[in-house]
Scaffold this motif. Structure first.
Motif, PDB file in Angstrom:
ATOM      1  N   GLN A  49     -10.908  27.001  27.771  1.00 23.42           N
ATOM      2  CA  GLN A  49     -11.370  25.865  26.968  1.00 23.42           C
ATOM      3  C   GLN A  49     -11.251  26.146  25.472  1.00 23.42           C
ATOM      4  OE1 GLN A  49     -15.378  25.031  28.222  1.00 23.42           O
ATOM      5  NE2 GLN A  49     -14.763  24.357  30.267  1.00 23.42           N
ATOM      6  N   ILE A  50     -10.609  25.211  24.754  1.00 16.65           N
ATOM      7  CA  ILE A  50     -10.559  25.230  23.301  1.00 16.65           C
ATOM      8  C   ILE A  50     -10.336  23.797  22.833  1.00 16.65           C
ATOM      9  CG2 ILE A  50      -8.062  25.671  23.194  1.00 16.65           C
ATOM     10  CD1 ILE A  50      -8.644  27.409  20.686  1.00 16.65           C
ATOM     11  N   ASP A  51     -10.932  23.441  21.733  1.00 17.55           N
ATOM     12  CA  ASP A  51     -10.772  22.097  21.181  1.00 17.55           C
ATOM     13  C   ASP A  51      -9.342  21.944  20.653  1.00 17.55           C
ATOM     14  OD1 ASP A  51     -10.831  19.733  19.773  1.00 17.55           O
ATOM     15  OD2 ASP A  51     -12.645  20.206  18.628  1.00 17.55           O
ATOM     16  N   ASP A  88      -6.495  35.638  29.560  1.00 15.97           N
ATOM     17  CA  ASP A  88      -7.310  34.440  29.339  1.00 15.97           C
ATOM     18  C   ASP A  88      -7.137  33.908  27.916  1.00 15.97           C
ATOM     19  OD1 ASP A  88      -8.220  34.769  31.905  1.00 15.97           O
ATOM     20  OD2 ASP A  88     -10.225  35.459  31.357  1.00 15.97           O
ATOM     21  N   THR A  89      -7.219  34.802  26.946  1.00 13.40           N
ATOM     22  CA  THR A  89      -7.135  34.370  25.553  1.00 13.40           C
ATOM     23  C   THR A  89      -5.736  33.869  25.206  1.00 13.40           C
ATOM     24  OG1 THR A  89      -6.740  36.679  24.925  1.00 13.40           O
ATOM     25  CG2 THR A  89      -8.992  35.858  24.757  1.00 13.40           C
ATOM     26  N   THR A  90      -4.735  34.653  25.585  1.00 11.97           N
ATOM     27  CA  THR A  90      -3.348  34.282  25.253  1.00 11.97           C
ATOM     28  C   THR A  90      -2.948  32.997  25.947  1.00 11.97           C
ATOM     29  OG1 THR A  90      -2.833  36.639  25.030  1.00 11.97           O
ATOM     30  CG2 THR A  90      -0.977  35.117  25.198  1.00 11.97           C
ATOM     31  N   GLY A  91      -3.274  32.892  27.229  1.00 16.62           N
ATOM     32  CA  GLY A  91      -2.911  31.694  27.975  1.00 16.62           C
ATOM     33  C   GLY A  91      -3.595  30.449  27.444  1.00 16.62           C
ATOM     34  N   THR A  92      -4.871  30.577  27.084  1.00 12.38           N
ATOM     35  CA  THR A  92      -5.606  29.419  26.548  1.00 12.38           C
ATOM     36  C   THR A  92      -4.954  28.912  25.272  1.00 12.38           C
ATOM     37  OG1 THR A  92      -7.687  30.151  27.539  1.00 12.38           O
ATOM     38  CG2 THR A  92      -7.835  28.645  25.670  1.00 12.38           C
ATOM     39  N   LEU A  93      -4.626  29.821  24.360  1.00 11.16           N
ATOM     40  CA  LEU A  93      -4.010  29.423  23.090  1.00 11.16           C
ATOM     41  C   LEU A  93      -2.612  28.855  23.296  1.00 11.16           C
ATOM     42  CD1 LEU A  93      -5.189  32.419  20.902  1.00 11.16           C
ATOM     43  CD2 LEU A  93      -5.823  30.025  20.566  1.00 11.16           C
ATOM     44  N   LYS A  98       1.155  24.095  23.519  1.00  5.88           N
ATOM     45  CA  LYS A  98       2.168  23.319  24.234  1.00  5.88           C
ATOM     46  C   LYS A  98       1.717  21.880  24.482  1.00  5.88           C
ATOM     47  CE  LYS A  98       5.274  23.431  28.206  1.00  5.88           C
ATOM     48  NZ  LYS A  98       5.730  24.196  29.408  1.00  5.88           N
ATOM     49  N   GLN A  99       0.422  21.688  24.695  1.00  5.40           N
ATOM     50  CA  GLN A  99      -0.089  20.360  25.033  1.00  5.40           C
ATOM     51  C   GLN A  99      -0.233  19.438  23.820  1.00  5.40           C
ATOM     52  OE1 GLN A  99      -3.664  21.379  27.143  1.00  5.40           O
ATOM     53  NE2 GLN A  99      -2.536  22.256  28.885  1.00  5.40           N
ATOM     54  N   LEU A 100      -0.102  19.976  22.630  1.00  8.07           N
ATOM     55  CA  LEU A 100      -0.198  19.152  21.427  1.00  8.07           C
ATOM     56  C   LEU A 100       1.084  18.358  21.198  1.00  8.07           C
ATOM     57  CD1 LEU A 100      -1.809  21.696  18.917  1.00  8.07           C
ATOM     58  CD2 LEU A 100      -2.914  19.637  19.845  1.00  8.07           C
ATOM     59  N   PRO A 101       1.007  17.217  20.534  1.00  9.58           N
ATOM     60  CA  PRO A 101       2.234  16.544  20.086  1.00  9.58           C
ATOM     61  C   PRO A 101       3.032  17.474  19.184  1.00  9.58           C
ATOM     62  CG  PRO A 101       0.306  15.124  19.799  1.00  9.58           C
ATOM     63  CD  PRO A 101      -0.218  16.486  20.158  1.00  9.58           C
ATOM     64  N   ALA A 148       2.148  34.095  26.632  1.00  7.60           N
ATOM     65  CA  ALA A 148       2.407  33.342  25.403  1.00  7.60           C
ATOM     66  C   ALA A 148       3.610  32.416  25.517  1.00  7.60           C
ATOM     67  CB  ALA A 148       2.625  34.315  24.238  1.00  7.60           C
ATOM     68  N   ARG A 149       4.293  32.454  26.654  1.00  9.12           N
ATOM     69  CA  ARG A 149       5.550  31.704  26.783  1.00  9.12           C
ATOM     70  C   ARG A 149       5.404  30.192  26.627  1.00  9.12           C
ATOM     71  NH1 ARG A 149       8.154  34.530  31.252  1.00  9.12           N
ATOM     72  NH2 ARG A 149       8.282  36.196  29.702  1.00  9.12           N
ATOM     73  N   PRO A 150       4.309  29.566  27.068  1.00  9.90           N
ATOM     74  CA  PRO A 150       4.206  28.116  26.855  1.00  9.90           C
ATOM     75  C   PRO A 150       4.335  27.714  25.390  1.00  9.90           C
ATOM     76  CG  PRO A 150       2.575  28.818  28.466  1.00  9.90           C
ATOM     77  CD  PRO A 150       3.204  30.065  27.922  1.00  9.90           C
ATOM     78  N   ALA A 151       3.802  28.515  24.481  1.00  8.83           N
ATOM     79  CA  ALA A 151       3.927  28.208  23.052  1.00  8.83           C
ATOM     80  C   ALA A 151       5.375  28.326  22.602  1.00  8.83           C
ATOM     81  CB  ALA A 151       3.038  29.136  22.230  1.00  8.83           C
ATOM     82  N   GLU A 152       6.040  29.351  23.092  1.00 14.05           N
ATOM     83  CA  GLU A 152       7.463  29.538  22.765  1.00 14.05           C
ATOM     84  C   GLU A 152       8.289  28.382  23.318  1.00 14.05           C
ATOM     85  OE1 GLU A 152      10.972  32.904  23.505  1.00 14.05           O
ATOM     86  OE2 GLU A 152       8.965  33.166  24.330  1.00 14.05           O
ATOM     87  N   ASP A 153       8.015  27.987  24.560  1.00 13.87           N
ATOM     88  CA  ASP A 153       8.738  26.876  25.177  1.00 13.87           C
ATOM     89  C   ASP A 153       8.541  25.575  24.400  1.00 13.87           C
ATOM     90  OD1 ASP A 153       9.568  28.616  27.145  1.00 13.87           O
ATOM     91  OD2 ASP A 153       8.071  27.976  28.610  1.00 13.87           O
TER      92      ASP A 153
END
Length: 301
Positions: A49-51, A88-93, A98-101, A148-153
């Motif tokens: 969870q993170i805002d 947990d921390t890396t995946g959450t961030l 990735k989910q942001l516009p 961290a790959r979702p952020a890279e993707d």
């Protein structure tokens, strides 16, 4: 820049946030308790969870979270803590990015990792392109980086900070060694011929700040000194810096009894080379072991 930092209260996070704030950047610290200061935001990484608005407000995300590898015996339970505290921390961030516009995503994510990824390299120099090793830390670093790959993707520039043990008297690898070395009981580990990856804390801070602005650098970066040394050479240099004898040897079986799984990691050879930083023109202030130990001990007084 507006920098969102996880792990800001740790050994590295405290020093990095002070340095970046001093350079004029705006630091927001992620905390797991209720936020009590204007520069704090609460998150719950164990629950993912993170805002999203907190992440969207950042130009840069820096993630230095992770339980310390050197403060506990590696029981089955603590191996799980080492893993979950990183994933947990890396995946959450990364998932939040990735989910942001696209227009709201941070431009850069500086993600902690370690030279442990390479395992035992023997006498072979290991650049960022070297294969992963087969130790527990090597496996841990692989899954940590993969988180961290979702952020890279999503198109964010992700820099993987493969950090070596750092030299500073107040933390890192030197703190637990200070007392035995000051008492003249400094000792090489095992045979002492193994290569040892290391970096001066001041150079790690400088390199991390350097990487913030290098839009051409992404992926793994070996955060190590430009000059490698063996464990025996480090032991002699530390003894010289403290003006104490350092002629003893800690045999492998004693390390195994005292440290458990960590003992194996301390006895492997890691000749890690900072190929990316060298190619990028980074300048080390303390590239050799004697200079790095002198400054570390000077700042401890």
């Amino acid at each position: 820049m507006r920098i969102l930092m996880a792990g800001a209260s740790g050994f590295l996070g405290t020093r990095l946030s002070d340095r970046l704030a001093g350079a004029g950047h705006e630091i927001t610290r992620l905390v797991r308790r209720p936020a009590g200061k204007p520069d704090e935001k609460t998150w719950q990484p164990s629950q993912g969870q993170i805002d999203p608005a907190v992440v969207a407000a950042a130009d840069v995300v820096v993630n230095l979270s992770g339980a310390n590898v050197g403060t506990h015996r590696w029981t089955a339970h603590y191996r799980g803590v080492l893993r979950s505290s990183r994933l947990d921390t890396t995946g959450t961030l990364a998932r939040a990015i990735k989910q942001l516009p696209a227009a709201d995503r941070p431009r850069v994510m500086l993600q902690a990792s370690g030279v442990g990824r390479y395992g035992d390299t023997g006498d072979r120099p290991a650049t960022e392109e070297a294969p992963a090793g087969k130790t527990f830390l090597a496996d841990l670093c692989q899954v940590w980086e993969a988180a961290a790959r979702p952020a890279e993707d999503a198109g964010t520039r992700v820099v993987l900070l493969r950090t070596a043990p750092l030299l500073d008297a107040s933390g890192g690898m030197l703190k637990p060694l200070m007392i035995p070395f000051r008492l003249g009981a400094g000792a090489k580990l095992g045979g002492g011929r193994q290569w040892m990856a290391w970096m001066a804390l001041a150079d790690w801070l400088g390199a991390t700040e350097f990487l913030l602005d290098r839009e051409d650098i992404a992926g793994p970066v070996n955060m190590v000194s430009a000059v490698q040394c063996t464990n025996a050479a480090f032991t002699r240099a530390f003894g010289r810096a403290l003006r104490r004898p350092a002629v003893l040897t800690v045999p492998g079986f004693a390390l195994d009894l005292a440290l458990g799984g960590l003992a194996e990691e301390l006895q492997i050879s890691q000749r890690v080379v900072p190929a990316v930083l060298e190619k990028a023109g980074f300048h080390w202030s303390y590239p050799d072991i004697d200079a790095a130990l002198r400054v570390a001990l000077d700042t401890s007084h």
